[in-house]
Design a protein around this motif. Structure first.
Motif, short mmCIF file in Angstrom:
data_model
loop_
_atom_site.label_atom_id
_atom_site.label_comp_id
_atom_site.label_asym_id
_atom_site.label_seq_id
_atom_site.Cartn_x
_atom_site.Cartn_y
_atom_site.Cartn_z
N GLN A 12 0.83 -1.20 0.00
CA GLN A 12 0.00 0.00 0.00
C GLN A 12 0.86 1.24 0.00
OE1 GLN A 12 -2.64 -0.40 3.40
NE2 GLN A 12 -4.25 -1.23 2.08
N ALA A 13 0.29 2.31 -0.48
CA ALA A 13 1.00 3.60 -0.47
C ALA A 13 1.45 3.93 0.95
CB ALA A 13 0.09 4.70 -1.01
N LYS A 86 4.92 5.30 -3.27
CA LYS A 86 3.80 5.99 -3.90
C LYS A 86 3.31 5.17 -5.08
CE LYS A 86 6.04 10.43 -2.90
NZ LYS A 86 6.54 11.70 -3.49
N PRO A 87 2.06 5.35 -5.47
CA PRO A 87 1.56 4.61 -6.64
C PRO A 87 2.42 4.82 -7.89
CG PRO A 87 -0.28 5.56 -5.45
CD PRO A 87 0.97 6.09 -4.79
N GLU A 88 3.00 6.00 -8.02
CA GLU A 88 3.84 6.27 -9.19
C GLU A 88 5.18 5.54 -9.17
OE1 GLU A 88 2.35 8.52 -7.20
OE2 GLU A 88 3.62 10.31 -6.89
N SER A 124 -0.34 0.22 -4.29
CA SER A 124 -1.76 0.55 -4.40
C SER A 124 -2.08 1.81 -3.61
CB SER A 124 -2.61 -0.61 -3.89
OG SER A 124 -2.36 -0.83 -2.52
N SER A 125 -3.05 2.55 -4.11
CA SER A 125 -3.42 3.81 -3.45
C SER A 125 -4.48 3.59 -2.38
CB SER A 125 -3.93 4.81 -4.48
OG SER A 125 -5.01 4.26 -5.18
#
Length: 125
Positions: A12-13, A86-88, A124-125
Motif C-alpha cells: 500500500q501507499a 507511492k503509486p507512481e 496501491s493507493s
C-alpha cells in the motif's frame, strides 16, 4: 557477472519494500550498480546508483529521501530500501552493473552490460 533481482511485491501507499540484487559468476567489486525501473508504456529510467569503483552515489529526484542503496560486499548483494512508496513508483525494477563505472554521469542503459531479470513492484493507493 550474472544478477538476480528479487524482493518486489504488492504494498500500500506509504509502505516499504527492500529489493535485493545478488551477483553470481563474479564480484560486484569495482563496479557501478544501478537500479532502473520501467512502468507500463514508459521508458526504462535509472533511479539510483552506487559505485564501488569511485564511491559515488546517485538518486533520481523523485526518490531522493525515500530510497536508499546499500551493499553487502560479503554476499555480493546490493539492496534498494524503498520507503514511503507511492503509486507512481509502480514498475518493474531491474538491477544492472557496469565494470569500473561511476554514478556521476547519466545512467544511460547502454553503459550497463549485465542486467537482472526484473522484479515487479506494485503500490496501491
Amino acid at each position: 557477472v550474472q544478477l538476480q533481482a528479487s524482493g518486489g511485491g504488492l504494498v500500500q501507499a506509504g509502505g516499504s519494500l527492500r529489493l535485493s540484487c545478488a551477483a553470481s559468476g563474479g564480484t560486484l567489486g569495482y563496479r557501478a550498480i544501478a537500479w532502473f525501473r520501467q512502468a507500463p508504456g514508459k521508458e526504462r529510467e535509472g533511479v539510483s546508483c552506487l559505485s564501488s569503483a569511485d564511491g559515488s552515489t546517485y538518486y533520481e529526484d523523485s526518490v531522493k529521501g525515500r530510497f536508499t542503496m546499500s551493499r553487502d560486499s560479503t554476499k555480493d548483494t546490493v539492496f534498494l530500501q524503498m520507503n514511503s512508496l507511492k503509486p507512481e513508483d509502480t514498475a518493474v525494477y531491474y538491477c544492472a552493473t557496469e565494470w569500473g563505472g561511476t554514478c556521476r554521469i547519466k545512467l544511460a542503459r547502454h553503459r550497463f552490460t549485465s542486467w537482472g531479470q526484473g522484479t515487479q513492484v506494485t503500490v496501491s493507493s
